[in-house]
Scaffold this active site. Structure first.
Site, PDB file in Angstrom:
ATOM      1  N   CYS A 103       0.854  -1.198   0.000  1.00 34.71           N
ATOM      2  CA  CYS A 103       0.000   0.000   0.000  1.00 34.71           C
ATOM      3  C   CYS A 103       0.886   1.242   0.000  1.00 34.71           C
ATOM      4  O   CYS A 103       2.018   1.206   0.493  1.00 34.71           O
ATOM      5  CB  CYS A 103      -0.902   0.045   1.240  1.00 34.71           C
ATOM      6  N   ASP A 307     -19.663  -5.955   8.879  1.00 36.51           N
ATOM      7  CA  ASP A 307     -19.142  -7.150   8.223  1.00 36.51           C
ATOM      8  C   ASP A 307     -19.027  -8.206   9.324  1.00 36.51           C
ATOM      9  O   ASP A 307     -18.139  -8.136  10.180  1.00 36.51           O
ATOM     10  CB  ASP A 307     -17.780  -6.860   7.581  1.00 36.51           C
ATOM     11  N   LYS A 314     -21.698  -8.836   4.863  1.00 36.52           N
ATOM     12  CA  LYS A 314     -22.160  -7.500   5.246  1.00 36.52           C
ATOM     13  C   LYS A 314     -23.636  -7.535   5.626  1.00 36.52           C
ATOM     14  O   LYS A 314     -24.470  -8.013   4.861  1.00 36.52           O
ATOM     15  CB  LYS A 314     -21.935  -6.521   4.097  1.00 36.52           C
TER      16      LYS A 314
END
Length: 375
Positions: A103, A307, A314
């Site tokens: 990331c 979640d 969900k």
């Protein structure tokens, strides 16, 4: 080298970096970084206005991460639902496809803290195995690329994956889950958009959590994606000290629409080890939804979901709009807390028509309800 790659190379990534820039305890930073990855790129770093602000909390390593050992590492049971290392197959017709562990900024609340930043978790073999799994499962029509952040891949590598997926006849939709428009918007380039639009339908789900993240740079990135015909949705996580305020959320949702991003979800924070300090009471999320619905455009109102731990998927959570409901009527309250009554339709007023199936269909009876007619 592109601008986004140059910025990435200048990121804060080590205990020494944080000690030098912020004067924090080097040993503490080292202990955190040995357990969980750290990275703040220069762009996102520039959004911090003061120590402890909503941007700081999302990116700056905290000693609270080390104090949390009770929560599970994999709260959504993704690994148990992983037939091959790069795939999570929880829902019938769609899969999560992890294509990188990297990331451009490591969120401190990440639900995959156990995986991100560890290059051993994703390999070319795992990616190829994922493509083969999708190819061999015709029920999969929707593929969500995730990680890590898929846009950490070069355009060339990303296109190889998308092209391979597009060659699978039963794959109808490709989605890309990326935080880049928010944390490193320079990654959204003309070349990237030109490549992506060759493989429509492509959707992007991004991740803004606070109004301060919406800047001229992020606006340009989102508009470039929209101009390329790529619908952009937003998934926000409800975070203590960041956006656990109805008016902050109102501002965020309105600003997202203004940059052509459709609010999609507000997630209750997962029960993730190392991130439990971000969780808020569920009543906070319900109050936020109560202050969104009716108060701002319906286009700007996302689903508030949990979640479910253990891989339940969900589950939407709503404020209590139903006061009472019986066979003849339902009593409701609106966003102003005004009470209204709506007459229900009685079962005996609906005629049932029974159709025999065609010979090629599986033997069964199909019951279709005729539209209620008022005499």
């Amino acid at each position: 080298m592109e601008l986004w790659q140059e910025l990435l190379r200048k990121s804060l990534e080590t205990a020494e970096d944080f000690a030098e820039v912020f004067g924090v305890d080097k040993d503490l930073m080292r202990r955190i970084s040995e357990k969980y990855p750290v990275r703040i790129n220069p762009y996102y770093l520039s959004l911090i206005r003061y120590k402890g602000d909503p941007i700081w909390l999302q990116c700056f390593p905290s000693p609270e991460e080390l104090a949390d050992e009770e929560m599970p590492e994999d709260p959504l049971d993704e690994d148990a639902m992983s037939p091959v290392p790069s795939i999570t197959h929880r829902y019938p017709d769609r899969v999560l496809f992890l294509v990188t562990s990297q990331c451009s900024m490591y969120c401190r609340f990440c639900t995959r803290k156990r995986k991100v930043g560890d290059s051993s978790k994703i390999s070319m073999k795992f990616i190829q195995d994922g493509i083969e799994y999708i190819r061999n499962h015709p029920e999969v029509r929707d593929v969500i690329l995730s990680g890590g952040d898929p846009l950490m891949l070069t355009d060339y590598m990303l296109e190889k994956i998308i092209k391979a997926l597009r060659e699978i006849p039963h794959v109808e939709i490709i989605r890309i889950g990326t935080k880049m428009p928010c944390v490193l918007p320079q990654r959204i380039t003309e070349n990237l958009c030109n490549m992506l639009k060759k493989y429509h339908p492509i959707y992007v789900n991004t991740h803004f959590n606070h109004p301060w993240e919406i800047t001229p740079e992020s606006k340009r990135a989102c508009e470039m994606l929209a101009d390329a015909g790529i619908p952009v949705g937003n998934q926000t996580v409800l975070l203590r000290g960041v956006n656990d305020d109805p008016y902050v959320m109102q501002d965020l949702m309105k600003k997202l629409l203004a940059i052509r991003v459709r609010p999609y979800y507000i997630y209750q924070a997962d029960i993730t080890r190392g991130a439990n300090h971000f969780r808020t009471p569920i009543k906070v999320g319900i109050e936020i939804m109560d202050k969104l619905r009716g108060h701002i455009s319906g286009l700007a109102v996302p689903y508030y979901v949990i979640d479910a731990p253990g891989g339940g998927g969900k589950i939407p959570i709503l404020p209590h709009y139903v006061i009472a409901h019986n066979e003849s009527e339902i009593i409701l309250r609106n966003f102003r807390y005004e009470i209204y009554v709506y007459p229900d339709v009685k079962e005996d007023e609906i005629e049932e028509i029974v159709y025999e199936p065609k010979p090629t269909a599986e033997p069964r009876k199909i019951v279709e309800r005729k539209k209620w007619l008022v005499e």
